[in-house]
Design an enzyme around this catalytic site. Structure first.
Site, PDB file in Angstrom:
ATOM      1  N   GLU A 204     -30.058  -5.539  21.078  1.00 35.83           N
ATOM      2  CA  GLU A 204     -31.684  -4.997  21.382  1.00 35.83           C
ATOM      3  C   GLU A 204     -32.360  -6.059  21.897  1.00 35.83           C
ATOM      4  O   GLU A 204     -33.538  -6.183  21.317  1.00 35.83           O
ATOM      5  CB  GLU A 204     -32.131  -4.517  19.737  1.00 35.83           C
ATOM      6  CG  GLU A 204     -31.284  -3.322  19.299  1.00 35.83           C
ATOM      7  CD  GLU A 204     -31.877  -2.770  18.001  1.00 35.83           C
ATOM      8  OE1 GLU A 204     -32.875  -3.336  17.629  1.00 35.83           O
ATOM      9  OE2 GLU A 204     -31.298  -1.812  17.530  1.00 35.83           O
ATOM     10  N   GLU A 324     -24.788   1.262  17.151  1.00 30.66           N
ATOM     11  CA  GLU A 324     -25.788   1.888  15.782  1.00 30.66           C
ATOM     12  C   GLU A 324     -26.371   3.058  15.835  1.00 30.66           C
ATOM     13  O   GLU A 324     -26.858   3.541  16.739  1.00 30.66           O
ATOM     14  CB  GLU A 324     -26.985   0.705  15.917  1.00 30.66           C
ATOM     15  CG  GLU A 324     -26.492  -0.812  15.617  1.00 30.66           C
ATOM     16  CD  GLU A 324     -27.834  -1.580  15.290  1.00 30.66           C
ATOM     17  OE1 GLU A 324     -28.835  -0.923  14.797  1.00 30.66           O
ATOM     18  OE2 GLU A 324     -27.581  -2.779  15.813  1.00 30.66           O
TER      19      GLU A 324
HETATM   20  O1  AHR Z   1     -29.181  -1.781  11.437  1.00 35.92           O
HETATM   21  C1  AHR Z   1     -30.396  -2.426  11.041  1.00 35.92           C
HETATM   22  C2  AHR Z   1     -30.982  -3.150  12.370  1.00 35.92           C
HETATM   23  O2  AHR Z   1     -31.292  -2.158  13.298  1.00 35.92           O
HETATM   24  C3  AHR Z   1     -30.125  -3.939  13.140  1.00 35.92           C
HETATM   25  O3  AHR Z   1     -30.258  -5.216  12.831  1.00 35.92           O
HETATM   26  C4  AHR Z   1     -30.718  -3.973  14.634  1.00 35.92           C
HETATM   27  O4  AHR Z   1     -29.972  -4.015  15.779  1.00 35.92           O
HETATM   28  C5  AHR Z   1     -31.460  -2.440  14.353  1.00 35.92           C
HETATM   29  O5  AHR Z   1     -32.856  -2.626  15.010  1.00 35.92           O
END
Ligand code: AHR
Length: 535
Positions: A204, A324
C-alpha cells in the site's frame, strides 16, 4: 443434440410440469421460476488458482503473538506454535500465507528477527503503535508455513527499507551457495534453502498512512531497481507489485496502477489490489452489492495490464493478487482490529469468492486479511479458541481449487444500489448504476470427478427466489448435494464456548425426475453451494 428424453424434460420444465425439490429436499409443485441459471461446460473462464485461498499474518495486535505463536503456552508445541490453532487452520486449506504485513512491513527490518531469540532487539512498531519483540521472525514464519502446508509469501519493506535489505533477504532464504546471508541461515539452524517464490514489492505504498509513502513514479522506479537486484539473486521468484489501495475521492488509483504496470511490466508477475467492506448503514443488499465495485477494480486493472502489455513483442504474463480482502469496519486500532463477525459477514465471504471465480482468468491469488484474532475467522484466548461465522464459507469454497470457472448465464430479479443516504443527499447519477441481480452466482467444474459446483448468494433481505438450474447438454444427478448457510438473525455472532449457532447445513436433494434441469428455491439472505455430478 440432447436426447429426446432430455428435450422432453426440458420442455416440461419450461412449462412447469416437472416436479422438483425445494430447499428442504421436499417435492414441490411446478411454478414459473423467478430466475434461471444456465451451466455450460464449454463456456469457461479459467482455472480457479489454488492461490485464491491464501491468507495473511501480520505483526498486528494478537495475530502473531497470542494467535499463532505463544511461547510457553500449554497449547503450544515446542516451537511455540499453537497446536489448537494449527488444527483449525488446516481445514481452511490455506494455500499461501502472506507475512509480515501489511502496514507493518513498511517499517520492518528483517535482520532484527533472525538469530538467537534472546539477542534480538525489541523495537518501536510505528505502523500500529506497538512494541515488536522480534521473537517471531523469518525462520519462525517459514517453519510455520511449512507446518500448515502453505506457500510462503513475504512482503518486503519498500517504505523505509532499502534495495540491499530486499536482495539480502532473498539471499538468506533462497541461496544454496556459501554466501554471507546463506551461511547466516545455516547458523540459525536451516541448511537447505527455503526457496521462497512469492515476494511483495511493498505494501500500500500509495497510501499516505504508509511509512515511506511514495508517489507512483517514485515507487515504480524504486520497485523496478529492487526487482532487478532481487532477480540477480534468484530469477525464479515471483514478484507482486503494490497496486493501489487508496480509493479515496482525491486519489488517482487508476493512474497509480497504470504507472506501476507500465514501469514494472517486464519484472512483475502480479499487481495487488486490496478491498475491505462494511455494512455501516445496516443495509444488507448494499453491503452484499459491493461485488460491483470489486469487479470494477478487477476489470479496470485487467484493462491496464492489457494496455501495459500492448505492443510488447513477448509480453510477460501479469495477473491480479487480491492480497487483502475482508469485511472490516467495526474494530479499529483501539480494539486491535478484533472484529467480531456476524452471519451477514459470512454471506460476504461468498460474495468475494463469486467475484474472484467470475474473474478466474485474471485474479490468480487472493489473501483473506487476516488469519487469527485480527479481522479473522479464528479467535483465541489463553485457554482455547472459537470459530467465527466467516470460517465456514472460507473452508467450503476452498474445496473448489483447481476447478475450471464457468461463465454462467443467469437471469432474474435485480435491484439498484442507491448511494448511502440517498434521501438526504440525492445523487443524480444513482440511477445510472447497472442493476444487480439478487442472485449472485458463480460456478466451477471439477473435470476429474465430473462435478459441477453452483455457488449462489441470495442478497435479498426477505425474498426467497425460485430458480431453475439449466445444465446445457448435461445429465445431472440423480441427486444434488446442498451446502447452505442461513440464519434468521443477520447479526448473530459467535463467542468463546458458543460457536455452533451460525453453521452450514448440508442435505441431498433428489432431482431424478428432471434429468436435465431442476428447480431450486434459494432462501432470502442465504449462501448456497450446489454440488452436482454430471454425465
Ligand atoms: O489488514 C490490516 C491492514 O489493512 C494492513 O496492514 C494494511 O495493508 C491495510 O490497510
Amino acid at each position: 443434440m440432447p436426447s429426446l428424453h432430455v428435450r422432453l424434460t426440458s420442455a416440461l420444465l419450461a412449462i412447469g410440469l416437472v416436479w422438483t425439490a425445494d430447499a428442504t429436499g421436499r417435492a414441490q409443485a411446478p411454478a414459473a421460476p423467478d430466475a434461471r441459471i444456465k451451466i455450460d461446460l464449454d463456456r469457461t473462464i479459467g482455472e480457479v488458482d489454488a492461490r485464491l485461498f491464501g491468507n495473511f499474518a501480520e505483526h498486528l495486535g494478537r495475530m502473531i503473538y497470542g494467535g499463532i505463536y505463544e511461547e510457553g503456552s500449554p497449547l503450544a508445541d515446542p516451537d511455540g506454535f499453537r497446536k489448537d490453532v494449527i488444527d483449525v487452520v488446516k481445514p481452511l486449506g490455506v494455500s499461501v500465507l502472506r507475512w509480515p504485513g501489511g502496514n507493518f512491513a513498511s517499517g520492518y527490518n528483517w535482520t532484527d528477527g533472525i538469530g538467537p531469540k534472546d539477542q534480538r532487539p525489541a523495537r518501536l512498531e510505528l505502523a500500529w503503535n506497538d512494541l515488536e519483540s522480534n521473537r517471531f521472525g523469518t525462520d519462525e514464519f517459514l517453519r510455520y508455513a511449512e507446518k500448515i502446508g502453505a506457500e510462503p509469501y513475504i512482503c518486503l519493506n519498500l517504505g523505509l527499507g532499502t534495495i540491499d535489505d530486499a536482495r539480502h533477504w532473498v539471499e538468506y532464504t533462497n541461496e544454496a551457495k556459501h554466501t554471507y546471508w546463506a551461511d547466516q541461515r545455516r547458523k540459525n539452524g536451516r541448511d537447505a534453502p527455503y526457496n521462497v517464490k512469492l515476494w511483495g514489492l511493498g505494501n500500500e505504498i500509495d497510501g499516505p498512512w504508509q511509512l515511506g509513502h511514495k508517489s507512483a513514479e517514485e515507487y515504480a522506479l524504486f520497485a523496478l531497481e529492487t526487482a532487478k537486484a532481487m532477480r540477480g539473486v534468484d530469477n525464479s521468484i515471483k514478484l507482486i507489485a503494490s497496486g493501489s489501495s487508496n480509493y479515496g475521492a482525491n486519489a488517482d488509483w487508476i493512474g497509480w496502477n497504470r504507472t506501476v504496470l507500465q514501469t514494472l511490466r517486464n519484472q512483475i508477475d502480479y499487481i495487488s489490489l486490496h478491498t475491505y467492506i462494511g455494512n455501516q448503514d445496516n443495509n444488507l443488499e448494499r453491503f452484499l452489492g459491493r461485488s460491483q465495485q470489486i469487479e470494477h477494480y478487477i476489470d479496470v486493472t485487467a484493462g491496464l495490464i492489457r494496455q501495459a502489455q500492448s505492443g510488447q513483442p513477448n509480453p510477460r504474463p501479469i495477473t491480479i493478487a487480491y492480497d487483502e480482502w475482508n469485511v472490516w469496519y467495526r474494530a479499529h486500532n483501539a480494539e486491535k482490529l478484533e472484529e467480531v463477525y456476524n452471519f451477514e459477514d459470512a454471506l460476504a465471504m461468498g460474495m468475494f469468492f463469486n467475484a474472484f471465480f467470475r474473474h478466474a482468468d485474471v485474479v490468480k491469488m487472493a489473501n483473506l486479511a487476516q488469519m487469527v484474532n485480527v479481522i479473522a475467522p479464528i479467535m483465541t484466548n489463553k485457554q482455547g479458541l472459537f470459530l467465527q461465522t466467516t470460517y465456514f464459507p472460507l473452508m467450503e469454497f476452498a474445496k473448489q481449487r483447481g476447478n475450471t470457472a464457468l461463465n454462467v448465464w443467469s437471469s432474474g430479479p435485480t435491484y439498484t444500489l442507491d448511494p448511502p443516504n440517498a434521501a438526504q443527499n440525492p445523487n443524480p447519477n444513482a440511477s445510472r448504476r447497472p442493476a444487480l441481480p439478487y442472485l449472485d452466482v458463480s460456478s466451477t467444474y471439477d473435470a476429474k470427478n465430473k462435478v459441477v459446483f453452483v455457488n449462489v448468494l441470495n442478497r435479498s433481505k426477505d425474498r426467497n427466489i425460485a430458480a431453475r438450474i439449466e445444465p446445457q447438454d448435461l445429465h445431472v444427478g440423480p441427486s444434488v448435494e446442498v451446502w447452505e448457510m442461513n440464519h434468521p438473525d443477520l447479526k448473530a455472532t459467535h463467542t468463546f464456548g458458543d460457536d455452533k449457532k451460525v453453521r452450514p447445513t448440508t442435505r441431498t436433494v433428489n432431482v431424478t425426475a428432471s434429468a436435465n434441469g431442476f428447480a431450486y428455491t434459494f432462501p432470502a439472505h442465504s449462501l448456497t453451494i450446489l454440488r452436482m455430478s454430471v454425465k
